[in-house]
Scaffold this motif. Sequence first.
Motif, PDB file in Angstrom:
ATOM      1  N   PRO A 546       0.836  -1.210   0.000  1.00  0.00           N
ATOM      2  CA  PRO A 546       0.000   0.000   0.000  1.00  0.00           C
ATOM      3  C   PRO A 546       0.864   1.251   0.000  1.00  0.00           C
ATOM      4  CG  PRO A 546      -0.841  -1.613   1.564  1.00  0.00           C
ATOM      5  CD  PRO A 546       0.478  -2.142   1.082  1.00  0.00           C
ATOM      6  N   GLY A 547       0.397   2.246  -0.681  1.00  0.00           N
ATOM      7  CA  GLY A 547       1.175   3.468  -0.832  1.00  0.00           C
ATOM      8  C   GLY A 547       1.917   3.539  -2.143  1.00  0.00           C
ATOM      9  N   THR A 548       1.860   2.442  -2.917  1.00  0.00           N
ATOM     10  CA  THR A 548       2.527   2.412  -4.219  1.00  0.00           C
ATOM     11  C   THR A 548       1.549   1.877  -5.264  1.00  0.00           C
ATOM     12  OG1 THR A 548       3.377   0.161  -3.887  1.00  0.00           O
ATOM     13  CG2 THR A 548       4.759   1.981  -3.141  1.00  0.00           C
ATOM     14  N   ARG A 549       1.931   2.000  -6.509  1.00  0.00           N
ATOM     15  CA  ARG A 549       1.157   1.443  -7.610  1.00  0.00           C
ATOM     16  C   ARG A 549       2.102   0.694  -8.534  1.00  0.00           C
ATOM     17  NH1 ARG A 549       1.988   4.110 -12.349  1.00  0.00           N
ATOM     18  NH2 ARG A 549       2.946   6.180 -12.238  1.00  0.00           N
ATOM     19  N   PRO A 557       6.185  -9.125 -19.705  1.00  0.00           N
ATOM     20  CA  PRO A 557       4.825  -9.576 -19.374  1.00  0.00           C
ATOM     21  C   PRO A 557       4.169  -8.695 -18.322  1.00  0.00           C
ATOM     22  CG  PRO A 557       6.326 -11.435 -19.489  1.00  0.00           C
ATOM     23  CD  PRO A 557       7.174 -10.203 -19.597  1.00  0.00           C
ATOM     24  N   GLU A 558       2.853  -8.882 -18.186  1.00  0.00           N
ATOM     25  CA  GLU A 558       2.068  -8.004 -17.334  1.00  0.00           C
ATOM     26  C   GLU A 558       2.433  -8.110 -15.862  1.00  0.00           C
ATOM     27  OE1 GLU A 558      -2.009  -8.773 -18.053  1.00  0.00           O
ATOM     28  OE2 GLU A 558      -2.002  -7.924 -20.075  1.00  0.00           O
ATOM     29  N   CYS A 559       2.923  -9.265 -15.428  1.00  0.00           N
ATOM     30  CA  CYS A 559       3.233  -9.408 -14.011  1.00  0.00           C
ATOM     31  C   CYS A 559       4.645  -8.945 -13.677  1.00  0.00           C
ATOM     32  CB  CYS A 559       3.051 -10.858 -13.565  1.00  0.00           C
ATOM     33  SG  CYS A 559       4.089 -12.022 -14.452  1.00  0.00           S
ATOM     34  N   CYS A 560       5.349  -8.365 -14.640  1.00  0.00           N
ATOM     35  CA  CYS A 560       6.659  -7.770 -14.382  1.00  0.00           C
ATOM     36  C   CYS A 560       6.476  -6.256 -14.308  1.00  0.00           C
ATOM     37  CB  CYS A 560       7.652  -8.142 -15.480  1.00  0.00           C
ATOM     38  SG  CYS A 560       7.956  -9.926 -15.616  1.00  0.00           S
ATOM     39  N   PHE A 561       6.736  -5.690 -13.147  1.00  0.00           N
ATOM     40  CA  PHE A 561       6.441  -4.281 -12.950  1.00  0.00           C
ATOM     41  C   PHE A 561       7.354  -3.707 -11.882  1.00  0.00           C
ATOM     42  CE2 PHE A 561       3.518  -7.055 -10.653  1.00  0.00           C
ATOM     43  CZ  PHE A 561       3.794  -6.718  -9.336  1.00  0.00           C
ATOM     44  N   ASP A 562       7.376  -2.387 -11.807  1.00  0.00           N
ATOM     45  CA  ASP A 562       8.045  -1.673 -10.735  1.00  0.00           C
ATOM     46  C   ASP A 562       6.991  -1.091  -9.811  1.00  0.00           C
ATOM     47  OD1 ASP A 562      10.693  -2.072 -11.672  1.00  0.00           O
ATOM     48  OD2 ASP A 562      10.401  -0.495 -13.164  1.00  0.00           O
ATOM     49  N   CYS A 563       7.371  -0.899  -8.567  1.00  0.00           N
ATOM     50  CA  CYS A 563       6.467  -0.282  -7.596  1.00  0.00           C
ATOM     51  C   CYS A 563       6.828   1.191  -7.468  1.00  0.00           C
ATOM     52  CB  CYS A 563       6.570  -0.981  -6.249  1.00  0.00           C
ATOM     53  SG  CYS A 563       6.043  -2.723  -6.286  1.00  0.00           S
ATOM     54  N   VAL A 564       5.912   2.047  -7.840  1.00  0.00           N
ATOM     55  CA  VAL A 564       6.129   3.483  -7.840  1.00  0.00           C
ATOM     56  C   VAL A 564       5.277   4.115  -6.743  1.00  0.00           C
ATOM     57  CG1 VAL A 564       5.983   5.603  -9.204  1.00  0.00           C
ATOM     58  CG2 VAL A 564       6.579   3.439 -10.315  1.00  0.00           C
ATOM     59  N   SER A 572      -2.902   4.629  -2.181  1.00  0.00           N
ATOM     60  CA  SER A 572      -3.382   3.281  -2.515  1.00  0.00           C
ATOM     61  C   SER A 572      -3.366   2.505  -1.212  1.00  0.00           C
ATOM     62  CB  SER A 572      -2.500   2.615  -3.573  1.00  0.00           C
ATOM     63  OG  SER A 572      -1.206   2.374  -3.067  1.00  0.00           O
ATOM     64  N   ASN A 573      -4.494   1.933  -0.863  1.00  0.00           N
ATOM     65  CA  ASN A 573      -4.598   1.230   0.415  1.00  0.00           C
ATOM     66  C   ASN A 573      -4.720  -0.275   0.249  1.00  0.00           C
ATOM     67  OD1 ASN A 573      -7.148   1.120  -0.625  1.00  0.00           O
ATOM     68  ND2 ASN A 573      -8.102   2.391   0.947  1.00  0.00           N
ATOM     69  N   THR A 574      -4.414  -0.771  -0.955  1.00  0.00           N
ATOM     70  CA  THR A 574      -4.437  -2.208  -1.200  1.00  0.00           C
ATOM     71  C   THR A 574      -3.115  -2.641  -1.812  1.00  0.00           C
ATOM     72  OG1 THR A 574      -5.433  -1.899  -3.396  1.00  0.00           O
ATOM     73  CG2 THR A 574      -6.934  -2.252  -1.530  1.00  0.00           C
ATOM     74  N   THR A 575      -2.830  -3.919  -1.696  1.00  0.00           N
ATOM     75  CA  THR A 575      -1.619  -4.477  -2.304  1.00  0.00           C
ATOM     76  C   THR A 575      -1.821  -4.615  -3.810  1.00  0.00           C
ATOM     77  OG1 THR A 575      -1.156  -5.687  -0.273  1.00  0.00           O
ATOM     78  CG2 THR A 575      -0.027  -6.426  -2.264  1.00  0.00           C
ATOM     79  N   ASP A 576      -0.766  -4.344  -4.564  1.00  0.00           N
ATOM     80  CA  ASP A 576      -0.776  -4.460  -6.029  1.00  0.00           C
ATOM     81  C   ASP A 576      -1.848  -3.584  -6.668  1.00  0.00           C
ATOM     82  OD1 ASP A 576       1.339  -6.215  -6.061  1.00  0.00           O
ATOM     83  OD2 ASP A 576       0.098  -8.008  -6.031  1.00  0.00           O
ATOM     84  N   SER A 577      -1.927  -2.360  -6.197  1.00  0.00           N
ATOM     85  CA  SER A 577      -2.903  -1.422  -6.769  1.00  0.00           C
ATOM     86  C   SER A 577      -2.409  -0.952  -8.127  1.00  0.00           C
ATOM     87  CB  SER A 577      -3.097  -0.227  -5.833  1.00  0.00           C
ATOM     88  OG  SER A 577      -3.963   0.722  -6.398  1.00  0.00           O
ATOM     89  N   SER A 590      -1.143  10.613   3.592  1.00  0.00           N
ATOM     90  CA  SER A 590      -0.214  10.447   4.706  1.00  0.00           C
ATOM     91  C   SER A 590       1.210  10.311   4.165  1.00  0.00           C
ATOM     92  CB  SER A 590      -0.590   9.206   5.508  1.00  0.00           C
ATOM     93  OG  SER A 590      -0.444   8.044   4.712  1.00  0.00           O
ATOM     94  N   PRO A 591       2.208  10.438   5.018  1.00  0.00           N
ATOM     95  CA  PRO A 591       3.593  10.265   4.535  1.00  0.00           C
ATOM     96  C   PRO A 591       3.835   8.913   3.874  1.00  0.00           C
ATOM     97  CG  PRO A 591       3.590  11.281   6.709  1.00  0.00           C
ATOM     98  CD  PRO A 591       2.169  10.877   6.419  1.00  0.00           C
ATOM     99  N   GLN A 592       3.111   7.879   4.338  1.00  0.00           N
ATOM    100  CA  GLN A 592       3.256   6.551   3.738  1.00  0.00           C
ATOM    101  C   GLN A 592       2.400   6.381   2.487  1.00  0.00           C
ATOM    102  OE1 GLN A 592       2.363   7.044   6.974  1.00  0.00           O
ATOM    103  NE2 GLN A 592       4.455   6.852   7.795  1.00  0.00           N
ATOM    104  N   ARG A 593       1.552   7.336   2.182  1.00  0.00           N
ATOM    105  CA  ARG A 593       0.675   7.333   0.995  1.00  0.00           C
ATOM    106  C   ARG A 593      -0.310   6.155   1.012  1.00  0.00           C
ATOM    107  NH1 ARG A 593       3.630  11.332   0.720  1.00  0.00           N
ATOM    108  NH2 ARG A 593       4.576  12.189  -1.177  1.00  0.00           N
ATOM    109  N   ASP A 594      -0.659   5.685   2.235  1.00  0.00           N
ATOM    110  CA  ASP A 594      -1.579   4.548   2.304  1.00  0.00           C
ATOM    111  C   ASP A 594      -2.943   4.912   2.867  1.00  0.00           C
ATOM    112  OD1 ASP A 594      -0.712   5.057   4.838  1.00  0.00           O
ATOM    113  OD2 ASP A 594      -0.178   2.978   5.323  1.00  0.00           O
ATOM    114  N   HIS A 595      -3.126   6.144   3.308  1.00  0.00           N
ATOM    115  CA  HIS A 595      -4.442   6.606   3.745  1.00  0.00           C
ATOM    116  C   HIS A 595      -4.466   8.126   3.713  1.00  0.00           C
ATOM    117  CE1 HIS A 595      -2.126   6.843   7.502  1.00  0.00           C
ATOM    118  NE2 HIS A 595      -3.021   7.733   7.922  1.00  0.00           N
ATOM    119  N   CYS A 596      -5.678   8.644   3.727  1.00  0.00           N
ATOM    120  CA  CYS A 596      -5.859  10.094   3.683  1.00  0.00           C
ATOM    121  C   CYS A 596      -6.004  10.637   5.095  1.00  0.00           C
ATOM    122  CB  CYS A 596      -7.098  10.456   2.853  1.00  0.00           C
ATOM    123  SG  CYS A 596      -6.944  10.096   1.096  1.00  0.00           S
TER     124      CYS A 596
END
Length: 878
Positions: A546-549, A557-564, A572-577, A590-596
């Motif tokens: 959470p906190g990244t996209r 392939p689609e499952c190869c990605f970076d976390c930004v 983003s408050n879910t995993t793999d958003s 928030s500083p962690q970017r996981d909630h407002c």
Amino acid sequence: MNQSKVMRGFLDTGLLLLMLFSYISSAVSSSHYSPSCQSHEQFHLNGMHKNGDVILGGLFKIHFFSTDPDLSFTSQPQLPTCYGFNIIGFREAQTMAFAIDEINRNSNLLPNVTLGYSLYDNCLELGIAFRAALTLVSGQEEQVTLEENCVGTPPVLGIVGDSSSTRSIAISTVIGLYRVPLVSYYASCSCLSDQQKFPSFFRTIPSDAFQVNAMIQILKRFGWTWTGLLISDDDYGVHAARSFHSDLGPAGGGCLAYTEILPWGDDPAELRRIVDVMRKSTARVVIAFSNKARMINLMKEVVRQNVTGLQWIASEAWTSADVLQTPHLMPYLGGTLGIAVRRGEIPGLRDFLLQIRPDNTGGNSMVNQFWEHTFQCRFAPPPASWVEAGGGLCTGQEVIQNVENELVDVSDLRAEYNVYKAVYAVVYALDDMLQCEPGRGPFSNNTCAHLQRLEPWQLVYYLAKVNFTTAFGDEVSFDENGDTLPIYDIMNWVWLPDGRTIVQSVGEVKRSAFKGDKFTLDEDKIFWNFEPKQPPRSMCSESCPPGTRMARKKGEPECCFDCVSCSEGKISNTTDSMECTSCPEDFWSSPQRDHCVPKKTEFLSYHEPLGICLTTTSLLGTFICVVVLGIFIHHHSTPIVRANNSELSFLLLVSLKLCFLCSLLFIGRPILWTCQLRHAAFGISFVLCVSCILVKTMVVLAVFRASKPGGESSLKWFGAVQQRGTVLVLTSVQAAICTVWLVSASPVPHKNTQYHSDKIVYECIVGSTIGFAVLLGYIGLLAVLSCLLAFLAKNLPDNFNEAKLITFSMLIFCAVWVAFVPAYISSPGKYADAVEVFAILASSFGLLVALFGPKCYIILLRPERNTKKAIMGRGNTR
């Protein structure tokens, strides 16, 4: 290699179609000249037969291999020879024979109708299977006498087979033209669901599309998003790959590796390359969609390169392959999860198989081949006893024991169970068709089918509507594509400490007509070939917290990605958003970017240092004004207080006190009434103050003019009443300006987010800029006028000339407010209010000190100068 296979396939298909054309043309041309059809050629096929009123056909893989015929075209081609006996295929054929025998003994199914069968060996060869299918639908008679209008019951009404998707496609393409039903027990290619191409094809094994769905459910359960896919280069594998690529993805939660090595053939160099890619890849899960023979070749290369640490997922074609469940392969294949055809139970089959012996099957060639191949025993033609073979003698008891070990193992009936269901599906359809009431039939003119003139297409109609439940409890019916209700067992290869391997069921996936898909998996029973005994992780990229996209990697392939990380103001408050969502208007990330979190608020507060300083200064100025007013009241009879209209001095002190107090309206969170009052109070207080100064200056000038000859009359215009009236009128003008401003475009509180994205700046917007400008301009006009008049009176010949003090005070006042305008415009948020408060306090202190400081000094510290004589300048000149 692949091109030669394709060319060979085209050649085989062309030869078969040419053969079929010649076969039909010969029959048709013969019918023009005689009431009989002459067969051009007979196929000598390996089979077993039983007579009956209705004959069902069957195609089974009794042998593994066949010799290629001579294609030199210099002599008549010889039929291929089959070799390599297949006990499992033989048991499948015997299961069909058992099912027909069981049905014939059942008085509730097809009463007064005896079923027969014609079962042929396809030798795992398309050409042989095609010859067998043509033989079934056309017959083996050398000469067929035609009835009137060429009508009559065909040799078989339907065929149970074939076991291969490729062969089923070829056979169904041809016999489907005549609507002869083909009910396959093992052809699972999803392409066969196309009823436009295969209108009379049915099957009792689920489509590969559902098998792929089951595998995807396993991938999702364990979070395997980076998966290797190996497929065979035939219809079975190619169509499975299409299903995988269409179903797997962001929506499905995964992607496929190894796609660059498809298809998978038998070339040794290609196998080496495949295994090398597997060894170097980060994918720990490999799906192998192939047959048993190719898996054997692949595993030889896997062992050679020692590629361990892989979790294999097996397709139904090799899930139960005993040849792969050996001790030397368990370090590589232990823990395999596989999709297996539904296991069933067929009561009575074991006893039936025990009766299969050459001496009680009437010389059936398949039975003889089974005994000869398996036990190397040859049998003499009459009924009889075992005879000497190879110098030895096989006794009856010894052979029967071997048969029990090799053939009569009914503990894991899968393909056999599908054969059993396929036979019963055809029989139930035939039974429904024969129970049709005349005049209520489904065919033209409400007719029914008749046993003497049954047509295969009529059976197709009833097959599409068949619905029954087996003794094992499984429901059998076909959908609009000819597919049965799918059900698969999920198997796990358990590697025991003693080196043995058992294949156990750990779950199932099935589809119900009313409840939809159901996936069950007992994870506690699964054996994992890893340390610790837990499922492996298989992903191209680790999950994004959470906190990244997820940001896709270009060209991968689609499952190869970076976390930004999410940008400011988004979370983003879910995993793999896939995306970051914006926070609501009054919230910030928030500083962690996981909630407002609520945005910070900013305004000139009483609790911050700047607000405290300004508040203290304002109260200090108010206090000083009160003190000075007290001093003036206490010394109101002294000359310095009475000089130059003491009443205006008192009013000036009161207005200055109001100026100090109005600055407090600019401190604190802005609300509607403070926004409306602050500028009105400020404008009226300062106009009152400046009006008093202006009138005092005018009085000084009038007094000086009255001291000259003939100027006495000017004083009548500056009496006490006139002074108070002038101040009231000048102040009333400002009050009118404020009233019009508040009514037309009143200042209102405003939440400003333009200065800082993560802050809410509370401020008062002035509403009408023109109204604010007129308010300030009117104050400035009076101040400039006072300054000019005071400047003209600064050199009057009095010992205490108040005009000098007024001039100095007004210069301070004007300087402060001239500097205020650019500072106010350039200051954001609370600092704009602070600048305005500072200007109010500075100008107020300037007036207070400049006008009342010297007087208080004389009153308190130099009382000797507080005399009329000193004020008039008639004392000592020094």
